[in-house]
Motif scaffolding. Structure first.
Motif, short mmCIF file in Angstrom:
data_model
loop_
_atom_site.label_atom_id
_atom_site.label_comp_id
_atom_site.label_asym_id
_atom_site.label_seq_id
_atom_site.Cartn_x
_atom_site.Cartn_y
_atom_site.Cartn_z
N ARG A 1 0.47 -1.20 0.04
CA ARG A 1 -0.05 -0.16 0.17
C ARG A 1 0.61 1.19 -0.15
NH1 ARG A 1 -5.14 -0.80 0.79
NH2 ARG A 1 -6.02 1.36 1.87
N LEU A 2 0.96 1.91 -0.63
CA LEU A 2 1.47 3.30 -1.29
C LEU A 2 1.02 4.61 -1.12
CD1 LEU A 2 4.18 3.84 -3.10
CD2 LEU A 2 3.00 3.52 -4.77
N ILE A 3 1.72 6.16 -0.73
CA ILE A 3 0.79 6.76 -1.24
C ILE A 3 2.31 7.80 -1.67
CG2 ILE A 3 -0.64 6.67 1.16
CD1 ILE A 3 1.59 8.26 2.72
N ILE A 4 1.84 9.04 -1.86
CA ILE A 4 2.56 9.94 -2.77
C ILE A 4 2.48 11.14 -2.01
CG2 ILE A 4 3.30 11.28 -4.55
CD1 ILE A 4 2.19 9.34 -6.07
N VAL A 5 3.77 11.79 -1.35
CA VAL A 5 3.60 13.12 -0.55
C VAL A 5 4.74 14.03 -1.62
CG1 VAL A 5 4.57 14.11 1.58
CG2 VAL A 5 3.71 11.32 1.48
N GLY A 6 3.44 14.86 -1.93
CA GLY A 6 4.01 16.45 -3.00
C GLY A 6 3.88 16.06 -4.68
N VAL B 1 -0.70 1.79 4.88
CA VAL B 1 0.47 2.60 4.27
C VAL B 1 1.78 1.75 4.90
CG1 VAL B 1 1.47 4.16 3.38
CG2 VAL B 1 -1.18 4.11 3.85
N ASP B 2 1.97 0.90 3.92
CA ASP B 2 4.12 1.20 4.12
C ASP B 2 4.74 1.51 3.47
OD1 ASP B 2 2.60 -2.43 4.43
OD2 ASP B 2 1.47 -1.74 2.35
N VAL B 3 4.18 2.56 1.95
CA VAL B 3 5.60 2.44 1.61
C VAL B 3 5.49 4.44 1.20
CG1 VAL B 3 7.11 2.92 -0.74
CG2 VAL B 3 6.58 0.45 -0.03
N ALA B 4 5.68 5.09 0.83
CA ALA B 4 5.68 6.19 0.38
C ALA B 4 6.72 6.80 -0.78
CB ALA B 4 5.72 7.28 1.82
#
Length: 213
Positions: free
Chosen positions: A83-88, A143-146
């Motif tokens: 599970r992934l998010i994008i910051v920016g 969330v696992d990864v950013a």
């Protein structure tokens, strides 16, 4: 297990892509020589890289394409959905959100930014959220990864927030070295470093040949 060079992991990704193309073409078996030609390395390098993880081929017979592809996917953590998010969510973040390759092994669940002009905007599969919701989202969405696509001066602080909230892996696009606990996996993507390496190897092709084995 012996220490595995970073370059070996990078080459495993190339081997996996080559195997996927072979399987799509209907190939059942392959050899280290064929994998070498498909990925731009030597057959010796292919055998050496795979030997870090086990014995997958048979002398004189080679590798079974579907089996080796499945094994490499497991080694590279693609046997599950992270599970992934994008910051920016500026231009780079939006391009990443729209990248279809993210669906391979990853589920993009949210994007974050501070710019009021893009908050609430739909980008790819996600809606851009305010940074105030970062920690709660990491916890609630497991969330696992950013992917960190923020300005250099903000990267360390945002990374620390992500780690405290429970993120275990960071792909950092900011041109800065992050100082984080050892148990957090961090990969840095530096476009200028890549261009500089490209320039060096164009001027010094002998060094590139030696590094390729």
């Amino acid at each position: 297990m012996a220490k595995i060079p970073d370059a070996t992991i990078t080459r495993l990704v190339r081997y996996l892509r080559a195997l996927e193309r072979m399987e799509e073409a209907g190939a059942v078996r392959t050899s280290s020589e064929e994998l070498a030609r498909a990925t731009g390395v030597t057959a010796f390098q292919v055998r050496k890289d795979l030997a870090y993880f086990g014995s997958y081929g048979t002398r004189g017979v080679g590798y079974t394409v579907p089996v080796l592809r499945r094994e490499l996917r497991q080694i590279l953590g693609l046997g599950r959905k992270w599970r992934l998010i994008i910051v920016g969510m500026g231009r780079l973040g939006q391009a990443l959100a729209d990248y279809p390759g993210l669906a391979e092994g990853y589920e993009l669940v949210a994007g974050f930014d501070v710019d009021p002009e893009i908050l609430g905007r739909r980008v790819g599969p996600v809606t851009v959220r305010p940074m105030e919701e970062l920690e709660a989202t990491v916890r609630d969405e497991h969330v696992d990864v950013a992917l960190l696509a923020v300005p250099e001066g903000q990267a360390q602080g945002v990374a620390e927030r992500l780690v405290r909230a429970g993120v275990r892996g960071l792909l950092n696009f900011a041109p800065v070295v992050l100082s984080l606990p050892e148990e957090v996996a961090v990969e840095n993507v530096d476009f200028m470093a890549g261009l500089s390496r490209l320039g060096f190897f164009m001027l010094n092709p002998r060094w590139r040949e030696e590094m390729m084995g």
